[in-house]
Enzyme design. Structure first.
Site, short mmCIF file in Angstrom:
data_model
loop_
_atom_site.label_atom_id
_atom_site.label_comp_id
_atom_site.label_asym_id
_atom_site.label_seq_id
_atom_site.Cartn_x
_atom_site.Cartn_y
_atom_site.Cartn_z
CB CYS A 1 -14.98 0.09 -4.91
SG CYS A 1 -13.55 1.16 -4.84
CG ASN B 1 2.64 4.12 -7.45
OD1 ASN B 1 2.06 3.19 -8.03
ND2 ASN B 1 2.43 5.38 -7.73
CB ALA B 2 -0.09 -0.62 -6.46
CG ASP C 1 -2.16 0.86 1.01
OD1 ASP C 1 -3.24 0.28 0.75
OD2 ASP C 1 -2.07 2.10 1.10
N1 SAH Z 1 -8.05 -4.05 0.16
C1 SAH Z 1 -8.32 -3.14 1.25
C2 SAH Z 1 -8.97 -1.86 0.80
C3 SAH Z 1 -8.20 -1.06 -0.22
S1 SAH Z 1 -8.66 0.60 -0.31
C4 SAH Z 1 -9.18 -3.85 2.29
O1 SAH Z 1 -9.78 -4.89 1.99
O2 SAH Z 1 -9.24 -3.37 3.42
C5 SAH Z 1 -7.49 1.25 -1.41
C6 SAH Z 1 -6.10 1.39 -0.84
O3 SAH Z 1 -5.26 1.77 -1.92
C7 SAH Z 1 -5.89 2.45 0.22
O4 SAH Z 1 -5.38 1.86 1.37
C8 SAH Z 1 -4.89 3.43 -0.38
O5 SAH Z 1 -3.91 3.87 0.56
C9 SAH Z 1 -4.21 2.57 -1.42
N2 SAH Z 1 -3.63 3.25 -2.59
C10 SAH Z 1 -4.15 4.23 -3.35
N3 SAH Z 1 -3.34 4.50 -4.40
C11 SAH Z 1 -2.28 3.64 -4.31
C12 SAH Z 1 -1.14 3.40 -5.12
N4 SAH Z 1 -0.92 4.10 -6.24
N5 SAH Z 1 -0.28 2.44 -4.74
C13 SAH Z 1 -0.50 1.72 -3.63
N6 SAH Z 1 -1.56 1.89 -2.83
C14 SAH Z 1 -2.46 2.85 -3.16
#
Ligand code: SAH
Length: 398
Positions: free
Chosen positions: A342, A281-282, A255
């Site tokens: 979502c 960053n993912a 994350d």
């Molecule tokens: N899977 C989680 C919910 C994810 S919500 C659960 O089940 O609880 C989306 C998440 O993506 C958030 O925590 C946010 O911090 C993260 N996020 C947003 N952009 C991102 C990116 N570019 N790289 C990594 N994480 C990211």
């Protein structure tokens, strides 16, 4: 002898709507847009109103917003004589619905706005703490708040009730600023459990309090199929990763938010699990990992909503495709891909088409195991498509 039927709500202000608005309500929807409301002059913001067609025929009773694009949110198709009694009944019905359809969890959504005919109200339960959000003028009035809290505490006996305020929502609804905080009791932190996995909850700390309760049943589904080495991308506080840890040999969560990963790590400790958390960053991480030939047996992709409006749709699809393509390239034959969206504006067919196209580009075969949505405590009202937003597709990759 004639009986003249007098609507009990004859004292309520009347709002006339256009034929287009009337057609919408007759089709079972509960919203009327501002552009379909005819001259609502003098109707106070947040009022309970009688909605009629141009000829004055009753279409329902609704909450009126003077500033939102959604001007009318129907609360009943009938006249309403005692609104507070109706609110109590609606809250009670929402609680009874969850009692029927939620199991293995003391954390779930108790009230989901339109889907429970309580437009503008969201209530989540985290064990002994209730978290409430008010999203419209109509739900913000003090007697309404008090009635809702009264009914919730009567039936659920929480230790505390907290309110989470989104300042942007209050601005859009032209409501005076308000801060998040306790409405009842003084406890702000607790732990909760879903599917046998424990989580920390802190109502007033962190980037966003609470969990993604809408994924609760999807966590349980993933446990049925995932094995081996697993990667949870966009892991937040570890919802999928902690569930994966009960069936996989190795789990990594990714994350970009450090505060989220700190809670994720505390959650791992709470469950006696050893999970690797990576702050990154993912998109970059998937690229690096693919380039260095990392391989996994299960990958979960659960990004934030890429399409916030209809206009973002094309860009959103490209974003989803890039992520899924990268993940597919790293999955071993016989592995599991769990991919979520979502974004309401990305429909299930759009999402499946994107996934199919990513599979073609990655030269992989995908077999659908489960095409899922949001958990049952976030009900989908069949004639109100906006209540259905979450997609969670589990497939076998070869
Ligand atoms: N899977 C989680 C919910 C994810 S919500 C659960 O089940 O609880 C989306 C998440 O993506 C958030 O925590 C946010 O911090 C993260 N996020 C947003 N952009 C991102 C990116 N570019 N790289 C990594 N994480 C990211």
């Amino acid at each position: 002898m004639y009986h003249v039927l007098m609507p009990a709500d004859s004292a309520l202000p009347k709002v006339k709507i256009s034929p287009r608005g009337a057609t919408r309500l007759k089709a079972g929807h509960v919203w009327v847009y501002k552009s379909d409301v005819l001259a609502p002059d003098g109707v106070a913001p947040g009022s309970l109103v009688t909605v009629t067609d141009q000829r004055g025929k009753l279409l329902g009773t609704a909450l009126y917003s003077s500033s939102s694009q959604i001007a009318i949110r129907v609360i009943s198709s009938e006249p309403v004589s005692d609104f507070l009694a109706l609110l109590r009944r609606r809250v009670s019905d929402a609680i009874a619905y969850r009692a029927k359809f939620v199991s293995d969890s003391d954390a779930y959504r108790i009230v989901f706005s339109e889907a429970d005919f309580l437009p503008g109200l969201i209530v989540d339960r985290y064990n002994d703490i209730l978290s409430l959000q008010i999203l419209t003028q109509g739900m913000d009035a003090n007697p309404i708040r008090e009635t809702i809290i009264y009914q919730l505490t009567e039936e659920l006996k929480p230790v505390s009730v907290i309110e989470r305020v989104d300042p942007r929502v209050r601005e859009l609804e032209a409501l005076p600023p308000r801060s998040s905080g306790l409405l009842l009791g003084d406890m702000t932190a607790t732990t909760f459990a879903m599917n046998g996995v424990q989580f920390h909850f802190d109502a007033l700390e962190g980037q966003k309090t609470g969990a993604f309760l809408d994924q609760r049943e999807n966590y349980a589904a993933v446990v049925r199929y995932a094995r081996g080495e697993a990667l949870d991308v966009f892991c937040y506080q570890g919802g999928f990763a902690l569930h994966l840890a009960s069936v996989c040999d190795q789990v990594t969560g990714v994350d970009s938010s450090r505060p989220a990963l700190e809670v994720a790590d505390q959650n791992a400790t709470l469950n006696g699990r050893d999970i690797e958390w990576i702050e990154a960053n993912a998109f970059d991480l998937l690229k690096d990992y693919a380039a260095s030939n990392r391989r996994y047996d299960a990958i979960v992709l659960d990004p934030p909503a890429f399409a916030k409006t209809k206009r973002d749709l094309d860009a959103a699809i490209r974003g989803y495709k890039e992520l899924n393509l990268r993940a597919l390239k790293m999955l071993r034959p016989g592995s599991i891909l769990v991919t979520c969206s979502c974004s309401y504006h990305v429909s299930e067919p759009d999402f499946l088409e994107m996934l199919g196209s990513a599979a073609l580009d990655a030269h992989r075969t995908l077999r659908l195991i489960e095409v899922r949505g949001q958990s049952k405590d976030h009900p989908v009202l069949l004639n109100v498509p906006e209540t259905s937003y979450l997609k969670c597709v589990i497939s076998s990759v070869s």
